[in-house]
Motif scaffolding. Structure first.
Motif, PDB file in Angstrom:
ATOM      1  N   GLU A   1      15.060   9.419  -3.433  1.00 16.70           N
ATOM      2  CA  GLU A   1      14.550   8.163  -2.875  1.00 16.70           C
ATOM      3  C   GLU A   1      14.383   8.249  -1.374  1.00 16.70           C
ATOM      4  N   MET A   2      15.378   8.830  -0.702  1.00 16.24           N
ATOM      5  CA  MET A   2      15.332   8.942   0.752  1.00 16.24           C
ATOM      6  C   MET A   2      14.123   9.786   1.199  1.00 16.24           C
ATOM      7  N   ILE A   3      13.919  10.908   0.544  1.00 18.51           N
ATOM      8  CA  ILE A   3      12.808  11.795   0.900  1.00 18.51           C
ATOM      9  C   ILE A   3      11.473  11.128   0.598  1.00 18.51           C
ATOM     10  N   LEU A   4      11.353  10.505  -0.574  1.00 19.67           N
ATOM     11  CA  LEU A   4      10.107   9.835  -0.956  1.00 19.67           C
ATOM     12  C   LEU A   4       9.766   8.727   0.037  1.00 19.67           C
ATOM     13  N   LEU A   5      10.756   7.938   0.401  1.00 19.70           N
ATOM     14  CA  LEU A   5      10.555   6.854   1.369  1.00 19.70           C
ATOM     15  C   LEU A   5      10.118   7.413   2.718  1.00 19.70           C
ATOM     16  N   SER A   6      10.738   8.484   3.128  1.00 19.46           N
ATOM     17  CA  SER A   6      10.393   9.122   4.398  1.00 19.46           C
ATOM     18  C   SER A   6       8.948   9.640   4.378  1.00 19.46           C
ATOM     19  N   LEU A   7       8.549  10.278   3.273  1.00 16.66           N
ATOM     20  CA  LEU A   7       7.183  10.803   3.154  1.00 16.66           C
ATOM     21  C   LEU A   7       6.151   9.680   3.213  1.00 16.66           C
ATOM     22  N   ILE A   8       6.465   8.542   2.603  1.00 16.37           N
ATOM     23  CA  ILE A   8       5.541   7.402   2.614  1.00 16.37           C
ATOM     24  C   ILE A   8       5.463   6.796   4.008  1.00 16.37           C
ATOM     25  N   GLN A   9       6.622   6.588   4.644  1.00 15.00           N
ATOM     26  CA  GLN A   9       6.648   5.973   5.975  1.00 15.00           C
ATOM     27  C   GLN A   9       5.946   6.829   7.022  1.00 15.00           C
ATOM     28  N   GLU A  10       6.074   8.145   6.902  1.00 16.44           N
ATOM     29  CA  GLU A  10       5.448   9.048   7.874  1.00 16.44           C
ATOM     30  C   GLU A  10       4.023   9.423   7.464  1.00 16.44           C
ATOM     31  N   ASN A  11       3.509   8.752   6.445  1.00 19.36           N
ATOM     32  CA  ASN A  11       2.127   8.896   5.972  1.00 19.36           C
ATOM     33  C   ASN A  11       1.781  10.297   5.447  1.00 19.36           C
ATOM     34  N   PHE A  12       2.776  11.011   4.978  1.00 11.73           N
ATOM     35  CA  PHE A  12       2.505  12.285   4.310  1.00 11.73           C
ATOM     36  C   PHE A  12       2.023  12.005   2.889  1.00 11.73           C
ATOM     37  N   LEU A  13       2.488  10.889   2.344  1.00  8.62           N
ATOM     38  CA  LEU A  13       2.183  10.522   0.968  1.00  8.62           C
ATOM     39  C   LEU A  13       1.511   9.156   0.980  1.00  8.62           C
ATOM     40  N   ASN A  14       0.241   9.133   0.545  1.00 11.35           N
ATOM     41  CA  ASN A  14      -0.530   7.889   0.551  1.00 11.35           C
ATOM     42  C   ASN A  14      -1.410   7.898  -0.697  1.00 11.35           C
ATOM     43  N   GLU A  15      -1.086   7.042  -1.653  1.00 10.48           N
ATOM     44  CA  GLU A  15      -1.796   7.042  -2.936  1.00 10.48           C
ATOM     45  C   GLU A  15      -3.272   6.661  -2.797  1.00 10.48           C
ATOM     46  N   GLU A  16      -3.572   5.721  -1.910  1.00 11.70           N
ATOM     47  CA  GLU A  16      -4.963   5.302  -1.739  1.00 11.70           C
ATOM     48  C   GLU A  16      -5.791   6.461  -1.181  1.00 11.70           C
ATOM     49  N   ARG A  17      -5.250   7.138  -0.179  1.00  8.92           N
ATOM     50  CA  ARG A  17      -5.943   8.295   0.403  1.00  8.92           C
ATOM     51  C   ARG A  17      -6.112   9.392  -0.648  1.00  8.92           C
ATOM     52  N   PHE A  18      -5.057   9.625  -1.460  1.00  9.69           N
ATOM     53  CA  PHE A  18      -5.135  10.627  -2.514  1.00  9.69           C
ATOM     54  C   PHE A  18      -6.244  10.283  -3.503  1.00  9.69           C
TER      55      PHE A  18
END
Length: 157
Positions: free
Chosen positions: A45-62
């Protein structure tokens, strides 16, 4: 028994950041990658949240880049793109947004181009069998049924 190397949470986070930087990823792909590291749920959860907050992971962009890429490079139709995005657990809103990336004129032009190219390649002399093969091919590509019949009838007549 082969022992897997162990990594700290920060090392795993950096590896997942690189994984996401290399190519846009969806949550499902990142979650699968985290399963490979055998993390505890809190760390995931911590890593996933960090990836989303730092914009490494963005479902719309994907979703947008997936739709653009599969249409332009693999000549997939909208139905196939929708099916593949649903398989990756992308939300209906993001799927709808992604499909807006495909220009309607370009979409129609591509199905005509694909149909004409495929029609020339087919060695089938029987008109009915030729149409069936074309229709089946375009269905696998993921184009809409009404559009397929319209285009195939125009190209083969």
């Amino acid at each position: 028994m082969i022992k897997k190397p162990s990594f700290t949470v920060d090392e795993i986070k950096r590896k997942l950041e690189q994984y996401c930087v290399y190519q846009d990823r969806c949550h499902k792909e990142v979650a699968q990658k985290m399963r490979d590291f055998n993390l505890i749920p809190e760390a995931k959860e911590m890593i996933l949240l960090s990836l989303i907050q730092e914009n490494f992971l963005n479902e719309e962009r994907f979703a947008k880049s997936f739709a653009r890429g599969k249409f332009r490079i693999k000549n997939w139709g909208k139905q196939r793109i929708i099916r593949e995005l649903k398989f990756r657990d992308i939300s209906a809103y993001n799927i709808k947004t992604a499909l807006k990336e495909i220009d309607e004129q370009e979409y129609i032009a591509s199905i005509y181009r694909i149909t004409e190219n495929r029609n020339e390649v087919l060695s089938e002399s029987d008109g009915y069998k030729r149409k069936k093969k074309l229709i089946d091919f375009l269905m696998r590509k993921g184009f809409e049924t009404e559009l397929i019949y319209k285009v195939v009838n125009e190209v083969t007549s």
